[in-house]
Design a protein around this motif. Sequence first.
Motif, PDB file in Angstrom:
ATOM      1  N   THR A  50       0.874  -1.154   0.000  1.00  0.00           N
ATOM      2  CA  THR A  50       0.000   0.000   0.000  1.00  0.00           C
ATOM      3  C   THR A  50       0.922   1.217   0.000  1.00  0.00           C
ATOM      4  N   ASP A  73       3.194   1.063  -5.100  1.00  0.00           N
ATOM      5  CA  ASP A  73       2.379  -0.158  -5.239  1.00  0.00           C
ATOM      6  C   ASP A  73       3.217  -1.429  -5.333  1.00  0.00           C
ATOM      7  N   ALA A 141       0.336  -5.083   1.125  1.00  0.00           N
ATOM      8  CA  ALA A 141      -1.033  -4.897   0.624  1.00  0.00           C
ATOM      9  C   ALA A 141      -1.887  -6.074   1.073  1.00  0.00           C
TER      10      ALA A 141
END
Length: 143
Positions: A50, A73, A141
């Motif tokens: 993230t 990312d 993430a």
Amino acid sequence: MNSKTKIIVLHMKEIIYTVIFATLGILILCLLFFMFSGDRHSSVSDKKYTPGVYTSSFTLGNEDLELEVSVSDTSINSIRISNLSETVTAMYPLLQPSLENLADQICKSQSLDHLTLSSDSPYTSQLLLNTIRDALKKAAATN
């Protein structure tokens, strides 16, 4: 009936060379196609982190320090200590070079595996590596 028979003589060596070169040409075209027509849009499954700046704390002597890891990312962009004072730098002169060494390796390889720890300060490097690992766990993430 008027039939003229034509006889074509082909040498086997010429046929083999033609097939080999045609196959190589097709293989090169496929390779070029796959190299330059990659997926232009990253999907959710490609997302490793993230995006943001994540911190993790560690203690050297009586000083509490924060290590910042900046990620996008899919990649680790930078690693630094946010509140490094002159006192800590004077007391632990190998801290900053160890961090720079690790940060360079991690940013190039985008992995925490197979890193070369500094022989001058292996314990400091291991402490920094564990702190980086903690920060990256926060950045991971969730799919």
